[in-house]
Design an enzyme around this catalytic site. Sequence first.
Site, PDB file in Angstrom:
ATOM      1  N   GLY A 249       0.148  -0.948  12.068  1.00 38.56           N
ATOM      2  CA  GLY A 249       0.396  -1.102  10.630  1.00 38.56           C
ATOM      3  C   GLY A 249      -0.470  -0.157   9.805  1.00 38.56           C
ATOM      4  N   GLY A 250      -0.663  -0.523   8.534  1.00 38.38           N
ATOM      5  CA  GLY A 250      -1.393   0.330   7.595  1.00 38.38           C
ATOM      6  C   GLY A 250      -2.842   0.557   8.015  1.00 38.38           C
TER       7      GLY A 250
ATOM      8  N   GLY B 143     -15.009  -7.342  10.408  1.00 37.33           N
ATOM      9  CA  GLY B 143     -14.442  -6.472   9.378  1.00 37.33           C
ATOM     10  C   GLY B 143     -15.090  -6.556   8.007  1.00 37.33           C
TER      11      GLY B 143
ATOM     12  N   LYS C  51       0.818  -1.220   0.000  1.00 34.45           N
ATOM     13  CA  LYS C  51       0.000   0.000   0.000  1.00 34.45           C
ATOM     14  C   LYS C  51       0.854   1.275   0.000  1.00 34.45           C
ATOM     15  CE  LYS C  51      -4.158  -2.037   2.013  1.00 34.45           C
ATOM     16  NZ  LYS C  51      -5.190  -1.967   3.030  1.00 34.45           N
TER      17      LYS C  51
END
Length: 418
Positions: A119-120, A214, A56
Amino acid sequence: MDIGLIGRKLGHSLSPEIHKYLGSYEYTLRPMEPEELDRFFAERDFRGVNVTIPYKKDAAERCDELSETARRIGCVNTVIKRPDGSLWGDNTDYFGFSYMADLAGIDFKNQKTLILGSGGASLTARLVAADKGASEVIVISRTGENNYGNLDRHSDAGIIVNCTPVGMYPENGKRIVDLSAFPRLRGVLDMIYNPFRTPLILDAQAGNIRCSDGLPMLVAQGAKSAEYFRVNENLKPDIPAICRAVRAEKLNIVLVGMPGCGKSTVASVLAKDLGREKLDTDDMVRARAGKPIPAIFAEEGEAAFRDLEAACVYEAARGSGRVIATGGGAVLRRENREALRGNSAVVFLERPVNELSTGGRPLSKDAETLERMYAERLPLYRETADITVRVGATPYITAAEIKERLKRYNEAAYNQRT
Ligand code: NAP
């Protein structure tokens, strides 16, 4: 490739299935190694791509222009080739995460929010939480100043967001934090969607705390990307309906109930009817031990049988889209109940004790033992099950009733909470 997904490992990606609902373009999976990235972005032989772990940031660096959201987050999950050949990047995870919180009725306003992981996905969650008015946003990182060893500093948290892979397939069952340490908790958002119920989500549900898996984020970020991918199509995707369709397909159907209530026969009928794989945890135990269950009890004792059973339950239930018949005592251990509930709709097959078949079952010796066993296990069947179905006159009638009840169960999921 015209439209699709790049990332390092894409074997379990749900994106092609989701994008079928989002537009009439073909959606291709393109796994690639880091050394292939430069060439891929230099050739620009695509109209639009989604980008996942671990590219990403790399993809953002290769874009000519970024949306404001992507710039703020510092990475992209969507890259579009514009008519002049230049690359524009956006991060639709922002929309996806925001959508997931809204759908679950979780409001960050004035809430102290803990973001697990750095993280991202954590970057996205931090921005959304702050933009939606969280009073404080704290990142919990294994190596950070705020870590899992000093969570007591933040016992006043109102919302917890899991942005780590802890509890995700294939390592189902891992619990990242103990929710009982957060008495003011009112919302739990877990970015994991396989399994649908991580231990974190199971704990939140047990404590009546609003929560979401999610999947709404995954579908919503896809829906936002699809707005850039579609050509001449005026679609208005129904995100909750797509979530329900994907979940119904992926959830296992687990049958629990007393020995001899007909779980295995009904599971066979259901599996055949739905075109699904059928597993029977007692068959798995027999195969692993290389002997019949009464022989395991006689030669190794019940505890050894239960250990073997737990391993088989875990293995069967962490899969997806299966029909699983369980042994009558599979609900006795908490670890099994959690494993069964993690990625499955659990059906309790209820049958009066005097109608149970008893042949070849080591614990179903006489009516009195059976009655005692039933009284002991009934609360556990109820606790584990999402649905209770009375055994019908034939396995076909029971299977039809289960299908009908599952339909209603699925329709109740992902509805907007206010
Ligand atoms: P990532 O960049 O690999 O970051 C994950 C973070 O989790 C790491 O930075 C690490 O933070 C923490 N972590 C990793 N292993 C851990 C462990 N064993 N115990 C505790 N913490 C651990 O991944 P990501 O892109 O941020 O994604 C994180 C999760 O969100 C994944 O499960 C991914 O599938 C999911 N996700 C879902 C969606 C969706 O649409 N639903 C979108 C994006 C991501 P520290 O080193 O700081 O502890």
